[in-house]
Scaffold this motif. Structure first.
Motif, PDB file in Angstrom:
ATOM      1  N   SER A   1       1.382  -3.115   2.741  1.00 36.72           N
ATOM      2  CA  SER A   1       0.416  -3.901   3.512  1.00 36.72           C
ATOM      3  C   SER A   1      -0.587  -3.010   4.227  1.00 36.72           C
ATOM      4  CB  SER A   1       1.152  -4.772   4.544  1.00 36.72           C
ATOM      5  OG  SER A   1       1.920  -3.962   5.420  1.00 36.72           O
TER       6      SER A   1
ATOM      7  N   SER B   1      -0.239  -7.329  -1.287  1.00 40.95           N
ATOM      8  CA  SER B   1       0.396  -8.090  -0.205  1.00 40.95           C
ATOM      9  C   SER B   1      -0.521  -8.167   1.007  1.00 40.95           C
ATOM     10  CB  SER B   1       1.724  -7.425   0.177  1.00 40.95           C
ATOM     11  OG  SER B   1       2.629  -7.449  -0.903  1.00 40.95           O
ATOM     12  N   ARG B   2      -1.249  -7.091   1.257  1.00 41.87           N
ATOM     13  CA  ARG B   2      -2.171  -7.078   2.391  1.00 41.87           C
ATOM     14  C   ARG B   2      -3.236  -8.156   2.247  1.00 41.87           C
ATOM     15  NH1 ARG B   2      -7.206  -4.848   3.039  1.00 41.87           N
ATOM     16  NH2 ARG B   2      -7.830  -4.333   5.172  1.00 41.87           N
TER      17      ARG B   2
ATOM     18  N   GLN C   1      -1.591 -11.714   2.666  1.00 41.38           N
ATOM     19  CA  GLN C   1      -1.270 -11.964   4.071  1.00 41.38           C
ATOM     20  C   GLN C   1      -2.534 -12.169   4.896  1.00 41.38           C
ATOM     21  OE1 GLN C   1       1.132  -8.406   4.667  1.00 41.38           O
ATOM     22  NE2 GLN C   1       2.996  -9.632   4.786  1.00 41.38           N
TER      23      GLN C   1
ATOM     24  N   ASN D   1      -3.434 -15.431   7.087  1.00 45.07           N
ATOM     25  CA  ASN D   1      -3.797 -15.321   8.507  1.00 45.07           C
ATOM     26  C   ASN D   1      -5.159 -15.956   8.790  1.00 45.07           C
ATOM     27  OD1 ASN D   1      -1.415 -13.939   8.967  1.00 45.07           O
ATOM     28  ND2 ASN D   1      -2.365 -11.916   8.824  1.00 45.07           N
TER      29      ASN D   1
ATOM     30  N   THR E   1       1.348 -19.106   0.963  1.00 43.60           N
ATOM     31  CA  THR E   1       2.621 -18.609   1.490  1.00 43.60           C
ATOM     32  C   THR E   1       3.704 -18.657   0.420  1.00 43.60           C
ATOM     33  OG1 THR E   1       2.028 -19.359   3.716  1.00 43.60           O
ATOM     34  CG2 THR E   1       4.350 -18.917   3.293  1.00 43.60           C
TER      35      THR E   1
ATOM     36  N   PHE F   1       3.184 -15.895  -2.055  1.00 45.22           N
ATOM     37  CA  PHE F   1       3.575 -14.585  -1.542  1.00 45.22           C
ATOM     38  C   PHE F   1       5.095 -14.446  -1.460  1.00 45.22           C
ATOM     39  CE2 PHE F   1       4.513 -11.905   2.233  1.00 45.22           C
ATOM     40  CZ  PHE F   1       4.063 -10.700   1.732  1.00 45.22           C
ATOM     41  N   GLU F   2       5.760 -15.460  -0.917  1.00 37.61           N
ATOM     42  CA  GLU F   2       7.206 -15.362  -0.710  1.00 37.61           C
ATOM     43  C   GLU F   2       7.975 -15.327  -2.022  1.00 37.61           C
ATOM     44  OE1 GLU F   2       8.150 -18.593   1.858  1.00 37.61           O
ATOM     45  OE2 GLU F   2       7.496 -17.537   3.689  1.00 37.61           O
TER      46      GLU F   2
END
Length: 634
Positions: free
Chosen positions: A326, A395-396, A399, A403, A450, A453-454
């Motif tokens: 990240s 991932s960065r 995320q 956000n 989400t 990503f998860e």
């Protein structure tokens, strides 16, 4: 060879670089010839020199009270190291009303200017922050920032005027009460400082240095006693005019922003080399690179990842990096290649990017034997702890997208209210319902990202092949070119996009991309495009002269310094938007005609120069490492 001497006017010649980069640390103009004062005098030939943006023999003239003066900037105590940006006082600051809702202190400064014969075009009170500052939240002194035009950059006197203003402001008790430990500074800048940057162009066929550049570069590298801190040495036409014809060739040396050595010795060594070759018409500029990552101005400009980008189909131009990382160590998924197995005749799909964008430092510091074990083509994942998993998008990025959606939802909720309240009008209810629909839509998008990503759906695959060594060594001058590529084998559930270049590029239309033929040269000045994660699709001009790039890496217990020669693209952009940033590494470089000519492997964080490896050298390396029969674009 005929030596050309540019002329100098009674004040300053257009051949003297002005305005300048705020990151400049040393400069020497092409040789200037002033007209003789009498018929018996000979023309006087000399080079105009600057140290830390100052033409004074004493550099920036730092006095005991920490007031400094450069050609286009002066002030103190302790000026903020350029380049800088301004932070305005928040409404809650005790001085906000006094400084922003009244002109009392601006009038005091303007009157002092009239008394001292200084015409001030603007006065503002800000906190100045350096882009080199490692802590953007650290307190900075309040600065009275004055904009004043300076006709002759060699004139001095601004520092004395700044002292007078500083003493006057220090004598205002109502100001002192609102200052952090009573700190206040005064800075005077020319309107061109930090706003008008020089232009960079490819060299032209008429430039004397063109046919001998690589010999000049090799001799300069040999004569410079200490290469520490030097990142690149290139040659371009640089000037303050909008056309290359009005600019002069310069050797441009890029140095690390963390290295604080005296760069005049390097400049003078290069001047000696130019003199040895009879190249008096070539200047020298040494400038610091900007730190990466940095503040908001240095963030990627291509925008936040949207939910549409969270798909099972990988896309060119998306970010790529080590799985789960990240941080800022990421690059660009450049494109998709198909490799033909010589035994089965089958074609297999792979993504391509830079090796340094996907390899972690812990692997990079291992021995070459470990690298071979990690990166052998076709090796099974079973029992191989060194197999590298790669994400695209990173991932960065995912995320950050989540956000951003959360932030938008919070902002909408702050403007909504309970629709059951009787005090609301029909119009209020309709607005509330519209806000609720937007919140539900954004919430659904956030849940989708989400879940993506998860469930590790951004996992692209594993590193399939990469070169064992990061450079090759041709015969000429012993200087090779970077072999910094990696092939990514997609995992189950991920696919490579079809005709992704055509769908994502604004210039290609229905053109089909292909590799530039092996024996076809890239013409100097050719427009070259790229689609990078950090800055999106931008274009520049092929320089035609390769740049010497110095890289340093840890190899077991030794720090290895390597010099390679890289092809370059130069960008001239309006404003200060960068056309290249570090996250663009790995992007394929292609022409307007749809020919892929190379892959970005680095560049200057100022954003105006990028380096790329020639695609034919990369293809040769891929065939050599993997043993495949043929490689084609997907």
């Amino acid at each position: 060879m005929t030596t050309r001497f540019p002329t100098i006017s009674s004040k300053t010649s257009t051949r003297i670089l002005l305005p300048i980069w705020p990151t400049e640390v040393s400069y020497a103009s092409p040789t200037l010839t002033s007209a003789p004062t009498t018929p018996d005098d000979l023309p006087n030939s000399t080079r105009h020199r600057r140290t830390n943006r100052s033409s004074s023999m004493h550099g920036c003239n730092t006095d005991t009270d920490s007031f400094e003066e450069e050609d286009l900037c002066a002030g103190g105590p302790s000026l903020c190291l350029p380049p800088c940006y301004n932070v305005y006082l928040p409404p809650s600051h005790p001085l906000h009303t006094k400084l922003y809702c009244s002109t009392t202190y601006q009038d005091i400064i303007t009157e002092l200017g009239r008394e001292n014969g200084v015409v001030i075009s603007d006065v503002s009170f800000v906190q100045r922050k350096s882009l080199y500052s490692t802590d953007s939240d650290s307190p900075s002194p309040l600065t009275g920032l004055l904009t004043v035009h300076r006709d002759d950059p060699k004139e001095r006197g601004w520092a004395d005027f700044a002292r007078k203003i500083w003493r006057s402001l220090k004598g205002c008790p109502e100001l002192d009460l609102g200052l952090d430990r009573g700190r206040i500074s005064v800075e005077i800048v020319d309107e061109r400082f930090d706003w008008e940057y020089p232009s960079v162009f490819p060299c032209q066929a008429t430039d004397d240095i063109l046919p001998m550049w690589e010999d000049v570069c090799a001799r300069s590298l040999d004569k410079i006693n200490d290469l520490s801190g030097i990142k690149a040495i290139g040659c371009h036409r640089i000037g303050n005019e909008p056309k290359a014809e009005s600019c002069s060739p310069h050797i441009l040396v890029s140095v690390s922003w963390e290295c604080n050595r005296n760069w005049d010795d390097v400049r003078d060594t290069i001047i000696d080399v130019l003199t040895w070759f009879g190249l008096q018409s070539v200047g020298v500029i040494i400038r610091k690179d900007l730190p990466v990552p940095g503040h908001g101005r240095l963030e990627p400009t291509a925008g936040t990842l949207q939910v549409e980008g969270c798909t099972s189909t990988a896309r060119i131009g998306d970010s790529i990096g080590l799985h789960g990382s990240s941080d800022y160590c990421y690059g660009t998924l450049g494109g998709f290649l198909e490799l033909k197995d010589p035994r089965s005749g089958q074609w297999s799909e792979h993504g391509i990017t830079c090796f340094h964008c996907v390899v972690p430092s812990r692997v990079d510091s291992k021995s070459s034997q470990s690298k071979r074990r990690c990166l052998s083509p076709g090796q099974s994942n079973d029992g191989d702890s060194w197999r590298l998993e790669v994400d695209s998008p990173t991932s960065r990025d995912v995320q950050q997208g989540i956000n951003e959606l959360s932030k938008q939802i919070a902002q909408l909720k702050a403007h909504s209210y309970d629709p059951n309240l009787e005090s609301g009008s029909d119009a209020d209810f309709r607005i509330c319902e519209a806000l609720s629909r937007q919140i539900r839509t954004l919430g659904k998008m956030r849940a989708e990202m989400t879940d993506y990503f998860e469930n590790r759906q951004n996992l692209l695959g594993t590193v399939f092949a990469a070169p064992e060594f990061r450079h090759n060594v041709p015969a000429r001058n012993g200087l090779g070119t970077a072999m910094d590529w990696a092939l990514i084998q997609p995992s189950l559930g991920r696919a490579c996009g079809e005709k992704d270049f055509i769908s994502r590029s604004k210039i290609l239309g229905d053109e089909c991309l292909d590799f530039i033929p092996r024996h076809r040269n890239i013409d100097r000045g050719t427009r070259l495009d790229k689609i990078g994660r950090a800055t999106g699709e931008t274009w520049g001009l092929y320089n035609g002269l390769r740049t010497a790039r110095i890289t340093r890496c840890q190899n077991d217990d030794d720090r290895v310094e390597t010099v390679t020669m890289e092809h370059t693209v130069v960008y001239n952009r309006e404003g200060r938007e960068r056309s290249y940033a570090k996250g663009d590494d790995g992007a394929l470089v292609f022409s307007y005609q749809g020919l892929v000519v190379g892959m970005l492997v680095g560049g200057e964080s100022n954003g105006d120069i990028a380096y790329f490896s020639h695609i034919q050298e990369i293809l040769h390396g891929i065939k050599e490492v993997t043993g495949v029969e043929a490689v084609r674009l997907k």
